[in-house]
Write an enzyme that holds these catalytic residues in place. Structure first.
Site, PDB file in Angstrom:
ATOM      1  N   LYS A 179       1.028  -1.237   0.039  1.00 44.67           N
ATOM      2  CA  LYS A 179       0.056  -0.074  -0.030  1.00 44.67           C
ATOM      3  C   LYS A 179       0.825   1.329  -0.069  1.00 44.67           C
ATOM      4  O   LYS A 179       1.455   1.594   1.005  1.00 44.67           O
ATOM      5  CB  LYS A 179      -0.909   0.053   1.085  1.00 44.67           C
ATOM      6  CG  LYS A 179      -2.201   0.427   1.126  1.00 44.67           C
ATOM      7  CD  LYS A 179      -1.986   2.205   0.867  1.00 44.67           C
ATOM      8  CE  LYS A 179      -1.983   3.051   1.814  1.00 44.67           C
ATOM      9  NZ  LYS A 179      -1.653   4.482   1.520  1.00 44.67           N
ATOM     10  N   GLU A 252       9.865   0.965  10.818  1.00 41.64           N
ATOM     11  CA  GLU A 252      10.898   2.146  10.591  1.00 41.64           C
ATOM     12  C   GLU A 252      10.279   3.459  10.500  1.00 41.64           C
ATOM     13  O   GLU A 252       9.557   3.733   9.606  1.00 41.64           O
ATOM     14  CB  GLU A 252      11.582   1.877   9.183  1.00 41.64           C
ATOM     15  CG  GLU A 252      12.293   0.634   9.042  1.00 41.64           C
ATOM     16  CD  GLU A 252      13.572   0.421   9.865  1.00 41.64           C
ATOM     17  OE1 GLU A 252      13.962   1.300  10.487  1.00 41.64           O
ATOM     18  OE2 GLU A 252      14.020  -0.747   9.714  1.00 41.64           O
ATOM     19  N   CYS A 286      14.636   9.858   6.009  1.00 42.71           N
ATOM     20  CA  CYS A 286      14.422   9.563   7.483  1.00 42.71           C
ATOM     21  C   CYS A 286      15.731   9.715   8.080  1.00 42.71           C
ATOM     22  O   CYS A 286      15.568  10.154   9.351  1.00 42.71           O
ATOM     23  CB  CYS A 286      13.908   8.064   7.360  1.00 42.71           C
ATOM     24  SG  CYS A 286      14.762   6.815   6.564  1.00 42.71           S
ATOM     25  N   GLU A 384      11.406  17.107  13.797  1.00 42.07           N
ATOM     26  CA  GLU A 384      11.875  16.433  12.434  1.00 42.07           C
ATOM     27  C   GLU A 384      11.189  17.552  11.386  1.00 42.07           C
ATOM     28  O   GLU A 384      10.053  17.552  11.163  1.00 42.07           O
ATOM     29  CB  GLU A 384      11.368  15.191  12.250  1.00 42.07           C
ATOM     30  CG  GLU A 384      11.843  14.379  10.735  1.00 42.07           C
ATOM     31  CD  GLU A 384      11.076  13.174  10.585  1.00 42.07           C
ATOM     32  OE1 GLU A 384      10.025  13.028  10.980  1.00 42.07           O
ATOM     33  OE2 GLU A 384      11.929  12.407  10.072  1.00 42.07           O
TER      34      GLU A 384
HETATM   35  P1  NAD Z   1       3.025   8.575   7.142  1.00 39.83           P
HETATM   36  O1  NAD Z   1       2.876   7.836   8.297  1.00 39.83           O
HETATM   37  O2  NAD Z   1       1.988   9.760   7.013  1.00 39.83           O
HETATM   38  O3  NAD Z   1       2.333   7.534   5.880  1.00 39.83           O
HETATM   39  C1  NAD Z   1       2.926   6.418   5.767  1.00 39.83           C
HETATM   40  C2  NAD Z   1       1.900   5.314   5.252  1.00 39.83           C
HETATM   41  O4  NAD Z   1       1.084   5.072   6.096  1.00 39.83           O
HETATM   42  C3  NAD Z   1       0.972   5.917   4.068  1.00 39.83           C
HETATM   43  O5  NAD Z   1       1.130   4.960   2.922  1.00 39.83           O
HETATM   44  C4  NAD Z   1      -0.377   6.197   4.663  1.00 39.83           C
HETATM   45  O6  NAD Z   1      -1.194   6.038   3.699  1.00 39.83           O
HETATM   46  C5  NAD Z   1      -0.354   5.007   5.493  1.00 39.83           C
HETATM   47  N1  NAD Z   1      -1.243   5.377   6.843  1.00 39.83           N
HETATM   48  C6  NAD Z   1      -1.583   6.374   7.278  1.00 39.83           C
HETATM   49  N2  NAD Z   1      -2.292   6.077   8.531  1.00 39.83           N
HETATM   50  C7  NAD Z   1      -2.568   4.687   8.831  1.00 39.83           C
HETATM   51  C8  NAD Z   1      -3.132   3.785   9.414  1.00 39.83           C
HETATM   52  N3  NAD Z   1      -3.815   4.019  10.649  1.00 39.83           N
HETATM   53  N4  NAD Z   1      -2.940   2.487   9.331  1.00 39.83           N
HETATM   54  C9  NAD Z   1      -2.344   1.965   8.397  1.00 39.83           C
HETATM   55  N5  NAD Z   1      -1.582   2.843   7.410  1.00 39.83           N
HETATM   56  C10 NAD Z   1      -1.658   4.268   7.591  1.00 39.83           C
HETATM   57  O7  NAD Z   1       4.528   8.818   6.556  1.00 39.83           O
HETATM   58  P2  NAD Z   1       4.854   9.819   5.615  1.00 39.83           P
HETATM   59  O8  NAD Z   1       4.393  11.269   5.963  1.00 39.83           O
HETATM   60  O9  NAD Z   1       4.663   9.156   4.421  1.00 39.83           O
HETATM   61  O10 NAD Z   1       6.272   9.589   5.639  1.00 39.83           O
HETATM   62  C11 NAD Z   1       7.359  10.461   6.455  1.00 39.83           C
HETATM   63  C12 NAD Z   1       7.783   9.892   7.720  1.00 39.83           C
HETATM   64  O11 NAD Z   1       8.385   8.692   7.245  1.00 39.83           O
HETATM   65  C13 NAD Z   1       8.849  10.589   8.479  1.00 39.83           C
HETATM   66  O12 NAD Z   1       8.659  10.861   9.721  1.00 39.83           O
HETATM   67  C14 NAD Z   1      10.193   9.672   8.110  1.00 39.83           C
HETATM   68  O13 NAD Z   1      11.085  10.220   9.153  1.00 39.83           O
HETATM   69  C15 NAD Z   1       9.574   8.431   8.155  1.00 39.83           C
HETATM   70  N6  NAD Z   1      10.600   7.566   7.503  1.00 39.83           N
HETATM   71  C16 NAD Z   1      11.160   6.919   8.082  1.00 39.83           C
HETATM   72  C17 NAD Z   1      12.011   5.911   7.274  1.00 39.83           C
HETATM   73  C18 NAD Z   1      12.817   4.888   8.315  1.00 39.83           C
HETATM   74  O14 NAD Z   1      13.445   3.901   7.565  1.00 39.83           O
HETATM   75  N7  NAD Z   1      12.835   5.010   9.405  1.00 39.83           N
HETATM   76  C19 NAD Z   1      12.344   6.142   6.047  1.00 39.83           C
HETATM   77  C20 NAD Z   1      11.246   6.817   5.307  1.00 39.83           C
HETATM   78  C21 NAD Z   1      10.744   7.787   6.021  1.00 39.83           C
END
Ligand code: NAD
Length: 478
Positions: A179, A252, A286, A384
């Site tokens: 997804k 992650e 990230c 962040e």
């Molecule tokens: P997000 O958490 O807003 O969304 C990520 C995904 O989760 C999307 O596909 C979204 O549709 C889905 N989602 C949202 N609510 C959900 C729920 N309740 N249940 C299941 N799925 C749900 O993150 P983002 O804004 O897309 O990404 C940015 C964040 O990701 C930053 O905080 C960044 O640090 C982190 N990040 C971490 C890593 C790592 O490896 N640690 C890598 C990349 C990004």
């Protein structure tokens, strides 16, 4: 199970869109650099998700039965497929995500997808002999597939993170339902289409939809594990929704990585690596450097060296080969960065570069920004930013720097910069983070496990340790 060894086709950009754009309906995706429409993305529903999980569930036993050697061959074949269509994938990624084609951006990301697949295919994973006594008593640890794995990803490195999730899952004999983020579905749908040229039917599904689809996947009774990369807030929601089915999770999550520049560092020598550690993917990474702590003796020299590098690094529309920095991916992220820099300015911090977005510029651009003389508790430091704005905090003692670095609830990566490697390693050992780099920030390798501590998540990706997270350990004793 039919596997596809026929010749792979090099797909064009138009071929990719023709394969993924729905005949009617869908949601418009716009280019964050220009505001132009890229294409319409399908809006799959929770019923579509259920159908994908069911198809993946049925395909899984045969996929597992192919064995490691054949699955590895097919993962290498998927890497061939990506390489054959690499330029079209990079163009779509650049248009949808905003990152330039050039530099450590779109072409680099597509290349890393193929590289990660090949590396994951090559790892050896054998049963481990735990006990082998003279009297014949023996215990072995085997690694069995889990079943269907759900993968939920973010918008910053949409293709590469998808590969990090699907490659070890497929290698271990699981099937996968992905997804993608609602901001970057086209990139992941196109990647899935290309990879599926090499894989048997139903082994990999991409279901593009909103939060409701993600929620359903995280709670689905037929999904054994969720690989999630995204924000800490969403990670917590996924932990809650996984409870009823006792789903395994690899999380992650967000980070706010600190870098500590020791007094013996050479400012000019480290400036390039410092810059890219913070600004790779225009800060939307990230494990990017998001708070820089510099010793007072070399503070001004580091600020100057970093400003010189930053000022020379071109930002602009991704398809222009001159650019190596791009826009923020979406308006919400642009607003976060704008507000955080404003908070620092309001508190009297000194802007060394940038901090002055042009309201007439189309797209979600925020200029490369360096902010000095900022307090450690300022929101630009404590939150962040996930964008091209780096706060630089002055410190007097290494103890003080370590305390500030460890002062937050997140611990993904960190870095220590200095000329004496042993001293830098001693400081690294005191930092609460899953990875600490020395004189570098953010360098990753498919052989080296990566994961966070504290609220940056749990579980490891990459390497043999990463493969084991996509398997159920089973002990056999006789
Ligand atoms: P997000 O958490 O807003 O969304 C990520 C995904 O989760 C999307 O596909 C979204 O549709 C889905 N989602 C949202 N609510 C959900 C729920 N309740 N249940 C299941 N799925 C749900 O993150 P983002 O804004 O897309 O990404 C940015 C964040 O990701 C930053 O905080 C960044 O640090 C982190 N990040 C971490 C890593 C790592 O490896 N640690 C890598 C990349 C990004």
């Amino acid at each position: 199970m039919t596997t596809q060894d026929s010749t792979l086709t090099a797909l064009t950009y138009d071929d990719l869109l023709a394969a993924i754009v729905p005949a009617e309906g869908g949601r418009e995706i716009t280019d964050p650099a220009t505001g132009e429409v890229v294409a319409r993305a399908p809006e799959h529903t929770t019923a579509d998700l259920d159908a994908a999980v069911e198809a993946a569930r049925q395909a899984q036993p045969e996929w597992a039965a192919l064995g490691h050697e054949r699955r590895s061959e097919l993962l290498n074949r998927a890497a061939d497929a990506i390489e054959a269509s690499a330029e079209a994938l990079a163009e779509l990624l650049s248009r949808e995500q905003g990152k330039p084609l050039n530099g450590p951006n779109a072409r680099f990301e597509v290349g890393a997808c193929a590289g990660w697949l090949r590396a994951t295919a090559a790892f050896e994973i054998e049963p481990e002999v735990l006990v082998d006594d003279d009297d014949g008593a023996r215990s072995e640890m085997h690694y069995r597939p889990l079943g269907v794995v759900g993968a939920i990803g973010p918008w910053n490195w949409p293709m590469m993170i998808s590969i990090w999730q699907l490659a070890p899952a497929l290698r271990m004999g699981n099937t996968v339902v992905m997804k993608p983020s609602e901001y970057t579905p086209l990139s992941v749908l196109a990647l899935g289409h290309v990879i599926n040229q090499a894989l048997p039917a139903d082994v990999l599904h991409v279901v593009s939809g909103g939060r409701d689809v993600g929620e359903r996947l995280a709670a689905h009774p037929d999904v054994a594990k969720i690989m999630f990369t995204g924000s800490t807030a969403t990670g917590k929601a996924i932990i809650r929704s996984s409870a009823d089915t006792v789903k395994r999770l690899t999380l992650e999550l967000g980070g706010n990585d600190a870098g500590i520049v020791l007094p013996d560092a050479d400012p000019k020598a480290i400036a390039q690596n410092l810059f890219w550690g913070a600004f790779i993917n225009t800060g939307q990474t990230c494990a990017a450097l998001k708070r820089l702590y510099v010793h007072e003796d070399i503070y001004d020299d580091v600020c100057q060296a970093l400003t010189e590098v930053a000022a020379q690094t071109p930002m602009g529309v991704g398809l222009d080969e001159d650019n190596v920095l791009g826009p923020l991916q979406n308006k919400a992220q642009l607003d976060i960065v704008t507000d955080l820099v404003q908070a620092a300015k309001d508190a009297g911090a000194r802007v060394l570069l940038g901090g002055n977005p042009d309201p007439d510029q189309p797209g979600y651009f925020y200029p490369t920004t360096l902010v000095a003389d900022v307090d450690n508790d300022n929101p630009l430091v404590a939150t962040e930013q996930f964008g091209p704005a780096l706060p630089i905090v002055k410190y007097s003692t290494v103890d003080e720097a370590v305390e500030m670095a460890n002062g937050l609830e997140v611990g993904l990566g960190a870095s220590v910069w200095g000329s004496d490697r042993d001293q830098a390693r001693a400081v690294a050992a005191r930092i609460e983070a899953g990875t600490v780099w020395i004189n570098n920030h953010g360098g990753i390798d498919p052989r080296v496990p990566f994961g966070g501590v504290k609220q940056s998540g749990y579980g490891l990706e990459f390497g043999v340790a990463g493969l084991k997270q996509l398997a159920a350990p089973q002990v056999i004793t006789y």
